[in-house]
Design an enzyme around this catalytic site. Structure first.
Site, short mmCIF file in Angstrom:
data_model
loop_
_atom_site.label_atom_id
_atom_site.label_comp_id
_atom_site.label_asym_id
_atom_site.label_seq_id
_atom_site.Cartn_x
_atom_site.Cartn_y
_atom_site.Cartn_z
N GLY A 56 0.84 -1.21 0.00
CA GLY A 56 0.00 0.00 0.00
C GLY A 56 0.86 1.25 0.00
O GLY A 56 0.52 2.27 0.60
N ARG A 102 0.36 5.71 -1.85
CA ARG A 102 -0.22 6.99 -1.39
C ARG A 102 -0.37 6.95 0.13
O ARG A 102 -0.09 5.91 0.77
CB ARG A 102 -1.58 7.25 -2.06
CG ARG A 102 -2.59 6.16 -1.83
CD ARG A 102 -3.94 6.49 -2.49
NE ARG A 102 -4.95 5.53 -2.10
CZ ARG A 102 -5.37 4.51 -2.86
NH1 ARG A 102 -4.86 4.35 -4.07
NH2 ARG A 102 -6.30 3.69 -2.42
N ASN A 130 0.88 -2.42 5.28
CA ASN A 130 0.08 -1.20 5.37
C ASN A 130 -1.13 -1.20 4.45
O ASN A 130 -2.09 -0.47 4.68
CB ASN A 130 1.01 -0.01 5.04
CG ASN A 130 0.26 1.26 4.77
OD1 ASN A 130 -0.22 1.92 5.69
ND2 ASN A 130 0.10 1.60 3.49
N SER A 148 -5.19 -0.11 13.27
CA SER A 148 -6.06 1.07 13.45
C SER A 148 -6.53 1.06 14.91
O SER A 148 -6.51 0.01 15.56
CB SER A 148 -7.28 0.95 12.53
OG SER A 148 -8.29 1.86 12.91
N TYR A 174 -14.54 -3.75 9.00
CA TYR A 174 -13.22 -3.10 9.16
C TYR A 174 -12.68 -3.36 10.57
O TYR A 174 -11.52 -3.73 10.75
CB TYR A 174 -13.38 -1.59 8.91
CG TYR A 174 -12.09 -0.80 8.93
CD1 TYR A 174 -11.17 -0.92 7.88
CD2 TYR A 174 -11.78 0.06 9.98
CE1 TYR A 174 -9.98 -0.18 7.89
CE2 TYR A 174 -10.61 0.79 10.00
CZ TYR A 174 -9.71 0.68 8.94
OH TYR A 174 -8.54 1.40 8.96
N LYS A 234 -9.31 -5.41 11.56
CA LYS A 234 -8.21 -4.75 12.28
C LYS A 234 -7.94 -5.45 13.61
O LYS A 234 -6.80 -5.53 14.06
CB LYS A 234 -8.51 -3.26 12.46
CG LYS A 234 -8.50 -2.47 11.15
CD LYS A 234 -7.13 -2.50 10.49
CE LYS A 234 -7.06 -1.77 9.18
NZ LYS A 234 -5.71 -1.79 8.57
P1 NDP Z 1 -5.13 4.95 1.35
O1 NDP Z 1 -6.44 4.53 0.82
O2 NDP Z 1 -4.69 6.33 1.21
O3 NDP Z 1 -4.00 3.96 0.75
C1 NDP Z 1 -4.18 2.59 0.82
C2 NDP Z 1 -3.07 1.89 0.08
O4 NDP Z 1 -3.32 0.47 0.12
C3 NDP Z 1 -3.02 2.28 -1.39
O5 NDP Z 1 -1.69 2.32 -1.83
C4 NDP Z 1 -3.78 1.13 -2.07
O6 NDP Z 1 -3.38 1.03 -3.40
C5 NDP Z 1 -3.31 -0.03 -1.21
N1 NDP Z 1 -4.18 -1.20 -1.33
C6 NDP Z 1 -5.51 -1.28 -1.14
N2 NDP Z 1 -5.95 -2.51 -1.39
C7 NDP Z 1 -4.86 -3.25 -1.74
C8 NDP Z 1 -4.66 -4.59 -2.14
N3 NDP Z 1 -5.68 -5.47 -2.23
N4 NDP Z 1 -3.40 -5.00 -2.42
C9 NDP Z 1 -2.36 -4.14 -2.36
N5 NDP Z 1 -2.50 -2.85 -2.00
C10 NDP Z 1 -3.73 -2.42 -1.71
O7 NDP Z 1 -5.12 4.53 2.89
P2 NDP Z 1 -4.28 5.09 4.13
O8 NDP Z 1 -2.92 5.47 3.72
O9 NDP Z 1 -5.12 6.01 4.87
O10 NDP Z 1 -4.24 3.73 5.00
C11 NDP Z 1 -3.13 2.87 5.07
C12 NDP Z 1 -3.40 1.87 6.18
O11 NDP Z 1 -3.63 2.57 7.40
C13 NDP Z 1 -4.62 0.99 5.94
O12 NDP Z 1 -4.36 -0.32 6.38
C14 NDP Z 1 -5.68 1.64 6.83
O13 NDP Z 1 -6.65 0.72 7.24
C15 NDP Z 1 -4.83 2.13 7.98
N6 NDP Z 1 -5.43 3.23 8.73
C16 NDP Z 1 -5.81 4.39 8.09
C17 NDP Z 1 -6.41 5.38 8.82
C18 NDP Z 1 -6.88 6.66 8.19
O14 NDP Z 1 -7.56 7.43 8.86
N7 NDP Z 1 -6.56 6.95 6.96
C19 NDP Z 1 -6.62 5.25 10.27
C20 NDP Z 1 -6.16 4.01 10.83
C21 NDP Z 1 -5.59 3.05 10.07
P3 NDP Z 1 -4.27 0.31 -4.55
O15 NDP Z 1 -5.69 0.66 -4.28
O16 NDP Z 1 -3.70 0.86 -5.79
O17 NDP Z 1 -3.98 -1.16 -4.41
#
Ligand code: NDP
Length: 254
Positions: free
Chosen positions: A12, A15, A89, A141, A154, A158
């Site tokens: 992940g 971004r 992540n 989370s 979710y 988590k």
């Molecule tokens: P974003 O949505 O900004 O980024 C998520 C990333 O995960 C992207 O790069 C996405 O890329 C990737 N991703 C999603 N699905 C898959 C998959 N099946 N395989 C590989 N990559 C995947 O999320 P955040 O940066 O906000 O979150 C990152 C982590 O932090 C997550 O686990 C989230 O649950 C956790 N988190 C976030 C919070 C928040 O408030 N934002 C709070 C607490 C925890 P792509 O879709 O191209 O695969």
């Protein structure tokens, strides 16, 4: 350059939090692989890093797909020599009351957040065990520590990630590997933008009101910055953190 010579994979990493973690690890000397499904995003992060002299690669991978994870692990081992740090992540978030939560949505969230963490950990663990050094950081989370309404899938995923962290940490504790979970509150990333848009769509409130609702959940009345999560990741990856194992550390303003 405390991670000079170390290889790190960030799932992940295209971004949000993952991109910030990739920057932080690379700036401190690690060779990094950023991985996700959107090639354009991970290539952009890898290019930003290589443009300033860091070693970074992009590998496409869906963490919910065992074959895709196996191929990514193989390629990462070739590109990085060793993968010493794994940041699980990649994650997705959806909200729905349980009465409207479909099995498909439940399964999709569990597959990415919980099973993805398991599959990636399993793929990189043998190398860490062989070298008797490793760091696994699971970005969970605060939803992995408590329950809130409308995010049952979710929250369950988590909690699974946190449970897996504790169990794996116990399993590898004597072998130079630590496994910890980071539990952020709302972070300023595209995922939170999506959550705000979802609240607006479902309730008809304005984006400002939706953000206010989210900020009210924070004792500090603010979103956590991705860089704060990246800094905590960096700390947990260091040699000085070798005594911290099996922990789920909240970073949510208290
Ligand atoms: P974003 O949505 O900004 O980024 C998520 C990333 O995960 C992207 O790069 C996405 O890329 C990737 N991703 C999603 N699905 C898959 C998959 N099946 N395989 C590989 N990559 C995947 O999320 P955040 O940066 O906000 O979150 C990152 C982590 O932090 C997550 O686990 C989230 O649950 C956790 N988190 C976030 C919070 C928040 O408030 N934002 C709070 C607490 C925890 P792509 O879709 O191209 O695969």
């Amino acid at each position: 350059m405390i991670f000079q010579g170390r290889g790190a994979v960030i799932t992940g990493g295209g971004r949000g939090i993952g991109a910030a973690v990739a920057h932080e690890l690379a700036e401190n000397g690690a060779k990094v692989v950023v991985s996700a499904r959107s090639m354009n995003e991970i290539e952009a992060v890898a290019q930003e890093l290589t443009a300033v002299g860091h070693i970074a690669h992009a590998i496409k991978c869906d963490v919910a797909d065992e074959n895709s994870v196996a191929m990514m692990a193989k390629e990462a081992a070739v590109l990085l020599d060793t993968v010493d740090i794994l940041v699980n992540n990649a994650g997705i978030a959806r909200s729905n009351p349980v009465k409207r939560l479909s099995l498909e949505e439940w399964s999709q969230i569990m597959a990415v957040n919980a099973t993805g963490t398991f599959l990636c950990s399993k793929a990189f663990l043998p190398g860490m065990l062989e070298r008797r050094w490793g760091r696994v950081i699971n970005v969970a989370s605060v939803a992995g520590l408590r329950g809130s309404s409308y995010i049952a899938a979710y929250t369950a995923s988590k909690h699974a990630q946190v449970g897996f962290t504790r169990a794996l940490a116990a399993e590898v504790a004597e072998q130079g590997i630590t496994v910890n979970a980071i539990c952020p509150g709302y972070v300023d990333t595209p995922m939170t933008e999506y959550s705000i848009a979802h609240i607006v769509e479902k309730t008809g409130v304005s984006p400002e009101e939706a953000l206010g609702h989210i900020l009210a959940l924070s004792k500090q009345n603010r979103l956590i910055r991705p860089e704060e999560v990246a800094n905590l990741t960096l700390m947990l990856c260091g040699d000085d953190a070798k005594g911290i194992n099996g922990q789920a550390i909240a970073i949510d303003g208290g």
